[in-house]
Design an enzyme around this catalytic site. Sequence first.
Site, PDB file in Angstrom:
ATOM      1  N   GLY A 165      14.579  15.933  -0.882  1.00  9.74           N
ATOM      2  CA  GLY A 165      14.988  15.381  -2.162  1.00  9.74           C
ATOM      3  C   GLY A 165      13.904  15.405  -3.204  1.00  9.74           C
ATOM      4  CB  ALA A 166      10.536  17.037  -3.107  1.00 15.31           C
ATOM      5  NE  ARG A 226      18.204  25.880  -8.676  1.00 13.37           N
ATOM      6  CZ  ARG A 226      17.814  25.065  -9.670  1.00 13.37           C
ATOM      7  NH1 ARG A 226      18.293  23.632  -9.335  1.00 13.37           N
ATOM      8  NH2 ARG A 226      17.080  25.426 -10.435  1.00 13.37           N
ATOM      9  CG  ASN A 235      13.911  10.631  -2.121  1.00 16.58           C
ATOM     10  OD1 ASN A 235      14.148   9.656  -2.326  1.00 16.58           O
ATOM     11  ND2 ASN A 235      13.811  11.862  -2.926  1.00 16.58           N
ATOM     12  CE1 TYR A 283      24.279   6.930  -2.884  1.00 13.44           C
ATOM     13  CE2 TYR A 283      24.447   4.216  -3.616  1.00 13.44           C
ATOM     14  CZ  TYR A 283      23.748   5.532  -3.306  1.00 13.44           C
ATOM     15  OH  TYR A 283      22.169   5.595  -3.493  1.00 13.44           O
ATOM     16  CE  LYS A 318      21.856   6.183  -0.412  1.00  9.06           C
ATOM     17  NZ  LYS A 318      20.792   6.962   0.242  1.00  9.06           N
ATOM     18  N   GLY A 372      16.676  -0.754  -5.985  1.00  9.47           N
ATOM     19  CA  GLY A 372      17.918  -1.199  -6.907  1.00  9.47           C
ATOM     20  C   GLY A 372      18.333  -0.184  -7.758  1.00  9.47           C
ATOM     21  CB  VAL A 388      15.454   3.864  -9.990  1.00  9.28           C
ATOM     22  CG1 VAL A 388      13.975   4.313 -10.645  1.00  9.28           C
ATOM     23  CG2 VAL A 388      15.470   3.271  -8.772  1.00  9.28           C
TER      24      VAL A 388
END
Length: 263
Positions: free
Chosen positions: A12-13, A38, A80, A145, A149, A176, A178
């Site tokens: 997830g960079a 990508r 991430n 979601y 989690k 929380g 962000v």
Amino acid sequence: MRIAGSTVLLTGAAGGIGQAVARGLAAKGAKLVLSGRRADALEALADELGARVVAADLADPDQVDHLTAECPDPDILIANAALPSSGDLLDYTPEQIDRALAVNLRAPVMLARTLAPRMVAAGRGQIVLVGSISGKAATKHSSLYSATKFGLRGFALAFRQDLHGTGVGVSLVQPGAVRDAGMFAATGATPPAGVRTVSPDQVVTGVVRAVERDLCEVNVAPVELKALSAIAGQFPGFAEKVQRGSSAERTIREVVAAQRDRR
């Protein structure tokens, strides 16, 4: 774990939080392998940080295997990557549900399962799973979601116990709301009135602390949200009543509408 000189695989960079984490770890001397769906979305960041890129769509099990084959021996895994997947479950197709479950839960579990044996053999390593406060407290229109989690939290806490004594730690970092990154930046929604946010840099600090101190669970949130999520975890019926009619309802509607438009 010492970050300096360690090889870090970060998924997830390409996202705002992922980029912040990448820069924070690079500043501490990590050797980075950046992953995202990508490769072109990661090229500039990789050039900036001297990192390697391995593209992988984590919804595809074969590409999860490809990622671990291309980066088989990181010292630190930071899982991430995640899809927001908010909204009414009835609005999701089975394919969209499968994709959210795959990216948010299956992929980090499989990455940890595949990479942990090499870490155990070396007697050192750290697995950091980036979850969410939504893994402690459920809210309306978050069933999919929250399922991922909550599941990720259970996996992290149990797998940590499984690896105790091996030299390999497992940590869970749960942000929380962000600002300037993540859900609110992507959708343009505003946090509920009175709800304070945290910065991407605070999330980075939480990740670094988790790695360096082998912390079990790091909740990156204002103190009042930490307290409320703890109460909600113990008394979900009470939390449900408190949420009804609050400004959080408006925020949830904004997020759901924005994500529906993007699906």
